[in-house]
Design a protein around this motif. Sequence first.
Motif, PDB file in Angstrom:
ATOM      1  N   ASP A  55      82.254 -82.926   6.053  1.00 41.23           N
ATOM      2  CA  ASP A  55      81.612 -84.187   5.673  1.00 41.23           C
ATOM      3  C   ASP A  55      81.229 -85.003   6.905  1.00 41.23           C
ATOM      4  OD1 ASP A  55      81.766 -83.644   2.979  1.00 41.23           O
ATOM      5  OD2 ASP A  55      83.693 -84.661   2.706  1.00 41.23           O
ATOM      6  N   ARG A  56      82.112 -85.037   7.895  1.00 44.85           N
ATOM      7  CA  ARG A  56      81.807 -85.791   9.111  1.00 44.85           C
ATOM      8  C   ARG A  56      80.635 -85.167   9.872  1.00 44.85           C
ATOM      9  NH1 ARG A  56      87.410 -85.585   9.897  1.00 44.85           N
ATOM     10  NH2 ARG A  56      87.156 -84.439  11.860  1.00 44.85           N
ATOM     11  N   GLU A  57      80.616 -83.837   9.952  1.00 44.76           N
ATOM     12  CA  GLU A  57      79.518 -83.167  10.653  1.00 44.76           C
ATOM     13  C   GLU A  57      78.193 -83.365   9.921  1.00 44.76           C
ATOM     14  OE1 GLU A  57      80.887 -79.164  10.921  1.00 44.76           O
ATOM     15  OE2 GLU A  57      81.833 -79.476  12.875  1.00 44.76           O
ATOM     16  N   LYS A  58      78.237 -83.337   8.585  1.00 43.03           N
ATOM     17  CA  LYS A  58      77.020 -83.562   7.811  1.00 43.03           C
ATOM     18  C   LYS A  58      76.500 -84.973   8.037  1.00 43.03           C
ATOM     19  CE  LYS A  58      77.450 -84.599   3.567  1.00 43.03           C
ATOM     20  NZ  LYS A  58      77.787 -84.586   2.131  1.00 43.03           N
ATOM     21  N   ASP A  59      77.402 -85.948   8.002  1.00 40.68           N
ATOM     22  CA  ASP A  59      76.987 -87.336   8.226  1.00 40.68           C
ATOM     23  C   ASP A  59      76.422 -87.512   9.632  1.00 40.68           C
ATOM     24  OD1 ASP A  59      77.825 -87.969   5.690  1.00 40.68           O
ATOM     25  OD2 ASP A  59      79.782 -88.731   6.316  1.00 40.68           O
ATOM     26  N   ALA A  60      77.034 -86.840  10.604  1.00 44.38           N
ATOM     27  CA  ALA A  60      76.547 -86.946  11.979  1.00 44.38           C
ATOM     28  C   ALA A  60      75.146 -86.367  12.110  1.00 44.38           C
ATOM     29  CB  ALA A  60      77.513 -86.229  12.929  1.00 44.38           C
ATOM     30  N   ALA A  61      74.892 -85.240  11.430  1.00 39.17           N
ATOM     31  CA  ALA A  61      73.571 -84.616  11.492  1.00 39.17           C
ATOM     32  C   ALA A  61      72.513 -85.516  10.855  1.00 39.17           C
ATOM     33  CB  ALA A  61      73.603 -83.258  10.797  1.00 39.17           C
ATOM     34  N   ILE A  62      72.844 -86.102   9.696  1.00 40.06           N
ATOM     35  CA  ILE A  62      71.900 -87.009   9.024  1.00 40.06           C
ATOM     36  C   ILE A  62      71.653 -88.245   9.887  1.00 40.06           C
ATOM     37  CG2 ILE A  62      71.588 -88.498   7.009  1.00 40.06           C
ATOM     38  CD1 ILE A  62      73.178 -86.464   5.389  1.00 40.06           C
ATOM     39  N   HIS A  63      72.716 -88.747  10.484  1.00 41.01           N
ATOM     40  CA  HIS A  63      72.616 -89.920  11.357  1.00 41.01           C
ATOM     41  C   HIS A  63      71.681 -89.623  12.537  1.00 41.01           C
ATOM     42  CE1 HIS A  63      74.334 -93.836  12.491  1.00 41.01           C
ATOM     43  NE2 HIS A  63      74.187 -93.439  13.725  1.00 41.01           N
ATOM     44  N   GLN A  64      71.851 -88.466  13.155  1.00 37.16           N
ATOM     45  CA  GLN A  64      71.005 -88.094  14.292  1.00 37.16           C
ATOM     46  C   GLN A  64      69.545 -87.936  13.856  1.00 37.16           C
ATOM     47  OE1 GLN A  64      72.214 -84.500  16.259  1.00 37.16           O
ATOM     48  NE2 GLN A  64      70.490 -84.500  17.661  1.00 37.16           N
ATOM     49  N   HIS A  65      69.338 -87.346  12.691  1.00 43.88           N
ATOM     50  CA  HIS A  65      67.975 -87.165  12.185  1.00 43.88           C
ATOM     51  C   HIS A  65      67.290 -88.512  11.978  1.00 43.88           C
ATOM     52  CE1 HIS A  65      64.658 -85.287  10.012  1.00 43.88           C
ATOM     53  NE2 HIS A  65      64.796 -86.222   9.095  1.00 43.88           N
ATOM     54  N   MET A  66      68.003 -89.491  11.433  1.00 46.77           N
ATOM     55  CA  MET A  66      67.417 -90.804  11.210  1.00 46.77           C
ATOM     56  C   MET A  66      67.104 -91.495  12.530  1.00 46.77           C
ATOM     57  SD  MET A  66      69.400 -92.359   7.852  1.00 46.77           S
ATOM     58  CE  MET A  66      71.038 -92.247   8.591  1.00 46.77           C
ATOM     59  N   GLU A  67      67.978 -91.347  13.519  1.00 45.58           N
ATOM     60  CA  GLU A  67      67.718 -91.951  14.827  1.00 45.58           C
ATOM     61  C   GLU A  67      66.480 -91.342  15.475  1.00 45.58           C
ATOM     62  OE1 GLU A  67      71.381 -91.363  16.901  1.00 45.58           O
ATOM     63  OE2 GLU A  67      72.184 -93.324  16.310  1.00 45.58           O
ATOM     64  N   GLU A  68      66.300 -90.026  15.326  1.00 49.94           N
ATOM     65  CA  GLU A  68      65.107 -89.376  15.874  1.00 49.94           C
ATOM     66  C   GLU A  68      63.846 -89.866  15.168  1.00 49.94           C
ATOM     67  OE1 GLU A  68      65.937 -85.252  15.413  1.00 49.94           O
ATOM     68  OE2 GLU A  68      67.294 -85.147  17.143  1.00 49.94           O
ATOM     69  N   GLU A  69      63.943 -90.087  13.848  1.00 49.22           N
ATOM     70  CA  GLU A  69      62.787 -90.593  13.115  1.00 49.22           C
ATOM     71  C   GLU A  69      62.433 -92.010  13.563  1.00 49.22           C
ATOM     72  OE1 GLU A  69      61.183 -91.186   8.512  1.00 49.22           O
ATOM     73  OE2 GLU A  69      63.145 -90.268   8.888  1.00 49.22           O
TER      74      GLU A  69
END
Length: 210
Positions: free
Chosen positions: A51-65
């Motif tokens: 769950d933490r890794e998934k949230d981190a990946a989504i968080h990084q994707h939003m920052e890149e956007e």
Amino acid sequence: MDKHLREAKQTLECRKVELLEHIHKTEVDHNTQELSEYDNHPADNATDLFDREKDAAIHQHMEEEVHEIEHALKKIMDGSYGICEKTGKAIPLERLEAFPTARTIVSESKPFEEYRPVEEDVLRGFSKSNKDQADNETEFDGEDAYQMVARFNDTSVEYDEETGDTDLYGANGVEEYEGFLSTGIDGYHGPESVDIQQNEHYKAYRESRK
């Protein structure tokens, strides 16, 4: 500023606000919520980590956007928005409406093949693990796994005593005698628990020992 630029700027700014709000609400917490690890099953810890890794990946994707949106807004201000960064050609309006942060025209965008999963770099198919030609090989390899799955598409609807592959190892076994040796439902508990099935694999085994 013309109508299309105003609409693009408004769309980008609204999306940026939406993303920043979501990023603020979903700050990734890298600490577990458990007070102790001693009473937890390893699967519980694995779920927590996933769950933490998934949230981190989504968080990084939003920052890149957000970064891409800021880049597009900067281009609107300096007058270079809608111009391909590689060719200098105008990006079609339809593409900008569907993808407001587009930097290039479609023909200059990153090929789809470059987005393939990284796992494919180490996958080499079943041929890499095919050891069927080695007479002294008893390993259940990738080829055997494929054959076991594939046989479900080839099995006749009529009952047959022999099902599956009938190769050197016999009935998908790892070694040839596995095609005719069996045990009861309680499993192996000594030589007396092993039964010999009088089938074609046993006959072939006997013939090969003459």
